[in-house]
Design an enzyme around this catalytic site. Structure first.
Site, PDB file in Angstrom:
ATOM      1  N   HIS A 236       0.863  -1.179   0.000  1.00 62.00           N
ATOM      2  CA  HIS A 236       0.000   0.000   0.000  1.00 62.00           C
ATOM      3  C   HIS A 236       0.897   1.225   0.000  1.00 62.00           C
ATOM      4  CE1 HIS A 236      -3.578   2.355   0.515  1.00 62.00           C
ATOM      5  NE2 HIS A 236      -3.075   2.950   1.596  1.00 62.00           N
TER       6      HIS A 236
ATOM      7  N   HIS B 284      -3.637   9.164   1.398  1.00 57.11           N
ATOM      8  CA  HIS B 284      -3.636   7.932   0.601  1.00 57.11           C
ATOM      9  C   HIS B 284      -5.028   7.665   0.054  1.00 57.11           C
ATOM     10  CE1 HIS B 284      -5.472   5.113   3.695  1.00 57.11           C
ATOM     11  NE2 HIS B 284      -5.345   6.250   4.351  1.00 57.11           N
TER      12      HIS B 284
ATOM     13  N   CYS C 237      -3.473   2.901  -5.503  1.00 58.96           N
ATOM     14  CA  CYS C 237      -2.811   3.774  -4.535  1.00 58.96           C
ATOM     15  C   CYS C 237      -1.381   4.109  -4.940  1.00 58.96           C
ATOM     16  CB  CYS C 237      -2.828   3.142  -3.149  1.00 58.96           C
ATOM     17  SG  CYS C 237      -2.042   1.520  -3.062  1.00 58.96           S
TER      18      CYS C 237
END
Length: 196
Positions: A50, A62, A140
């Site tokens: 991530h 994010h 992401c």
């Protein structure tokens, strides 16, 4: 016969174990590298990475799925199942949880990063905005790289995209055809794939 269920008080072992986990987690966060505003943060989840952008004071920006349920596993399942997400500003420690993370500005040698103040300003503008999410083309990592470098790129999806391309054309026949034939082949492939 009647069963009486009594609520047991917390055992000493369980309390000690929870304290150990909390101490280890906080100790691990202290040992992590100190990010600077504008840095990319790579968080090592179990099956994927991530990405977030550090904006200072312990916060990151994010992309996260539209779920109020906390937890990395839920987030990863939700993100692969939805086509929209939201840009969120959260504390780094809340986003990381028990996972490891590192500062990873890995494309600084290939692409010139924007100034940290510009990165932070742009990230702050996007907070609470809806984000068109696609696991392979707009995730992401794409988001974080675009904020830092102005380039949408995700290295973790490249192997999947190569595999997908190989499955569509296992013998490389599309490369040998003219552009007209390739477009016909792709449209035929799309129609036949959709019918299945």
């Amino acid at each position: 016969m009647r069963f009486i269920i009594q609520k047991k008080p917390l055992s000493t072992n369980r309390v000690i174990k929870e304290l150990e986990v909390a101490l280890i987690t906080n100790f691990f966060l202290v040992l992590q590298p100190k990010p600077q505003p504008g840095d990319l943060i790579e968080i090592f989840r179990r099956f994927y990475r991530h990405w977030a952008v550090y904006v200072g004071d312990g916060y990151v920006v994010h992309v996260a799925p539209p779920s109020n349920i906390p937890g990395a596993l839920v987030a990863s399942i939700m993100s692969s199942a939805v086509d929209k997400a939201f840009v969120k500003k959260q504390r780094l420690r809340d986003v990381v949880g028990r996972d490891k993370y590192e500062v990873n500005n890995k494309h600084d040698d290939k692409h010139k990063p924007f100034k940290p103040s510009e990165i932070v300003q742009q990230a702050e503008k996007l907070v609470d905005k809806e984000f068109s999410y696609n696991l392979f083309s707009n995730n992401c990592e794409h988001f974080a790289n675009e904020l830092r470098y102005g380039v949408r790129r995700s290295d973790q999806t490249l192997p999947c995209l190569r595999f997908r391309r190989q499955m569509r054309d296992p013998h490389g026949t599309l490369k040998k055809r003219s552009s007209h034939q390739r477009s016909w082949w792709r449209s035929w492939w799309t129609r036949s794939s959709a019918a299945v």
